[in-house]
Design a protein around this motif. Structure first.
Motif, PDB file in Angstrom:
ATOM      1  N   GLN A 121      42.333 -33.287 -26.938  1.00  0.00           N
ATOM      2  CA  GLN A 121      41.760 -33.654 -25.645  1.00  0.00           C
ATOM      3  C   GLN A 121      40.416 -32.982 -25.393  1.00  0.00           C
ATOM      4  O   GLN A 121      39.938 -32.968 -24.266  1.00  0.00           O
ATOM      5  CB  GLN A 121      42.743 -33.307 -24.526  1.00  0.00           C
ATOM      6  N   ASP A 122      39.794 -32.455 -26.454  1.00  0.00           N
ATOM      7  CA  ASP A 122      38.513 -31.771 -26.319  1.00  0.00           C
ATOM      8  C   ASP A 122      37.567 -32.269 -27.409  1.00  0.00           C
ATOM      9  O   ASP A 122      37.800 -32.055 -28.603  1.00  0.00           O
ATOM     10  CB  ASP A 122      38.722 -30.253 -26.444  1.00  0.00           C
ATOM     11  N   ARG A 160      34.809 -31.194 -28.167  1.00  0.00           N
ATOM     12  CA  ARG A 160      34.117 -30.113 -28.870  1.00  0.00           C
ATOM     13  C   ARG A 160      34.733 -29.850 -30.241  1.00  0.00           C
ATOM     14  O   ARG A 160      34.049 -29.390 -31.157  1.00  0.00           O
ATOM     15  CB  ARG A 160      34.161 -28.840 -28.031  1.00  0.00           C
ATOM     16  N   ARG A 212      32.152 -36.577 -20.402  1.00  0.00           N
ATOM     17  CA  ARG A 212      32.151 -35.177 -19.963  1.00  0.00           C
ATOM     18  C   ARG A 212      33.553 -34.697 -19.603  1.00  0.00           C
ATOM     19  O   ARG A 212      33.865 -33.512 -19.751  1.00  0.00           O
ATOM     20  CB  ARG A 212      31.212 -35.021 -18.771  1.00  0.00           C
ATOM     21  N   ARG A 213      34.417 -35.617 -19.161  1.00  0.00           N
ATOM     22  CA  ARG A 213      35.795 -35.230 -18.857  1.00  0.00           C
ATOM     23  C   ARG A 213      36.514 -34.706 -20.102  1.00  0.00           C
ATOM     24  O   ARG A 213      37.515 -34.006 -19.993  1.00  0.00           O
ATOM     25  CB  ARG A 213      36.564 -36.451 -18.304  1.00  0.00           C
ATOM     26  N   LEU A 214      35.996 -35.082 -21.277  1.00  0.00           N
ATOM     27  CA  LEU A 214      36.590 -34.623 -22.536  1.00  0.00           C
ATOM     28  C   LEU A 214      35.856 -33.416 -23.126  1.00  0.00           C
ATOM     29  O   LEU A 214      35.997 -33.094 -24.288  1.00  0.00           O
ATOM     30  CB  LEU A 214      36.609 -35.776 -23.540  1.00  0.00           C
ATOM     31  N   LEU A 215      35.060 -32.760 -22.268  1.00  0.00           N
ATOM     32  CA  LEU A 215      34.425 -31.485 -22.625  1.00  0.00           C
ATOM     33  C   LEU A 215      34.889 -30.445 -21.608  1.00  0.00           C
ATOM     34  O   LEU A 215      34.078 -29.917 -20.830  1.00  0.00           O
ATOM     35  CB  LEU A 215      32.900 -31.621 -22.613  1.00  0.00           C
ATOM     36  N   PRO A 216      36.188 -30.162 -21.555  1.00  0.00           N
ATOM     37  CA  PRO A 216      36.709 -29.260 -20.516  1.00  0.00           C
ATOM     38  C   PRO A 216      36.183 -27.828 -20.662  1.00  0.00           C
ATOM     39  O   PRO A 216      35.792 -27.411 -21.721  1.00  0.00           O
ATOM     40  CB  PRO A 216      38.225 -29.315 -20.752  1.00  0.00           C
TER      41      PRO A 216
END
Length: 389
Positions: free
Chosen positions: A342-343, A345, A385-389
């Motif tokens: 979920q990231d 990065r 951006r929601r997947l760059l917590p």
């Protein structure tokens, strides 16, 4: 929902555990007698002994088989052209058979029509640009995810544009599909997860598509019901033939749904993640799904509520808004249960890449046009951006 619609699918579908053994006799269903077949497959299928068994069964019918290797995962347009030129074309097969995941099935579709059409693949990017039918095509999926075996689509990567694009044509539909869930029993967990969630995305996006219609709704809803009830079981207990058969059918129904209605913004945003960062298509779709549905929520509450109730995720006391929210929460729970990251990065994506990702996604107009809400570049960046917590 559209009021006028057209639906077309494959000629023959054979389903059942062990049904691949019926391949030699089912060749009689094809339009012409076949004595020379190019078999497009993957190393995993050879390692499991599946390919040797198929070749032996076909040899007993005096059918010559060429094994075609080297189709890349998420194949580039250049890879498909090279494999065709160096392996497929010189053999001049009378039919194309593919056993494997979505990448080799898509490549096989293109090989079948490339044998009867002279245009380079780049001239086919888009919809209905292939002029002539291909040679007979037989597809046997070894994953329960892409639904490629029943769609008129083939996806290729354009490295120069860092984007995946679709070739869509009725001539890409096979004459024969064999759905043998026993081929999926030894799938690694990450592939089970990614392909299973990919199939769910196909169904849900088709259900909320601006082109949704009664045919697509029927297939989409049954696809989601089957996948929702079985994806965690298939992931945790890969030897469950019951769960594997349910996932195989769910995947096929998802493919039929997207054939009738088309996918939307999830797929549009997923393609640049694959093209720029080599994120597997199913993983990219699964990561994006809850966030795109949340963006679309105010336009699709009744539809999401329908799904939530069909999957027994809500009670009679829930409002449509509550039921829709429970579906989005369940999607996030499924992705967590099957260990979908979920990231972004983890794949090398950072804030500095969001502009390029949004611009690339904005080019996938064929799919963005199916989305119930218009997405601006800023909207797309916000979702990434929601997947760059």
């Amino acid at each position: 929902m559209t009021t006028t619609y057209h639906f077309q699918t494959v000629k023959h579908i054979v389903h059942g555990a062990g049904s691949l053994a019926l391949l030699p006799e089912k060749l009689a269903l094809l339009d012409v007698p076949i004595k020379r077949i190019a078999l497009i497959t993957q190393p995993a299928m050879e390692a499991l002994g599946v390919i040797a068994q198929v070749i032996a069964a076909l040899a007993a019918k005096d059918i010559e088989v060429l094994i075609v290797r080297n189709v890349e995962p998420e194949p580039t347009i250049g890879n498909v052209e090279t494999v065709f030129r160096e392996q497929v074309a010189p053999f001049a097969p009378q039919a194309i058979l593919s056993i494997g995941g979505g990448s080799v099935l898509d490549a096989a579709k293109l090989f079948a029509v490339r044998l009867t059409n002279d245009q380079p693949l780049r001239e086919w990017l888009g919809i209905d640009l292939i002029k002539h039918p291909g040679v007979p095509l037989i597809l046997v999926p070894s994953t329960a995810g892409t639904g490629s075996e029943v769609t008129p689509n083939a996806i290729v990567t354009l490295p120069d544009e860092e984007l995946k694009v679709g070739i869509v044509s009725r001539h890409l539909l096979p004459q024969l599909v064999i759905l043998d869930a026993s081929l999926t029993l030894k799938l690694p967990q990450p592939i089970t997860a990614a392909t299973g969630m990919d199939a769910f995305v196909h169904a849900l996006e088709s259900y909320i598509s601006t082109k949704a219609n009664p045919i697509s709704d029927m297939f989409a809803m049954e696809s989601m019901r089957l996948i929702g009830a079985n994806i965690v079981e298939a992931y945790q207990h890969g030897d469950s033939i019951k769960a594997r058969e349910a996932m195989m059918l769910g995947s096929m129904y998802g493919g039929l749904a997207l054939t009738a209605a088309g996918t939307a913004a999830v797929h549009a945003l997923a393609y640049p993640l694959g093209g720029m960062f080599n994120i597997t298509h199913g993983v990219a779709n699964a990561m994006l799904l809850p966030h795109v549905m949340a963006f679309n929520l105010d336009a699709i509450v009744p539809r999401l509520a329908n799904v939530a109730r069909a999957l027994a995720l809500s009670t009679a006391a829930d409002s449509d808004a509550d039921a829709a929210q429970k579906l989005i929460e369940q999607i996030a729970a499924w992705t967590a249960a099957v260990d979908i990251p979920q990231d972004l990065r983890a794949f090398g994506v950072g804030e500095q890449h969001l502009d390029a990702l949004a611009v690339a996604a904005s080019k996938v107009k064929r799919l963005l046009g199916n989305n119930p809400k218009v997405l601006s570049l800023d909207d797309m960046k916000a979702i990434y951006r929601r997947l760059l917590p």
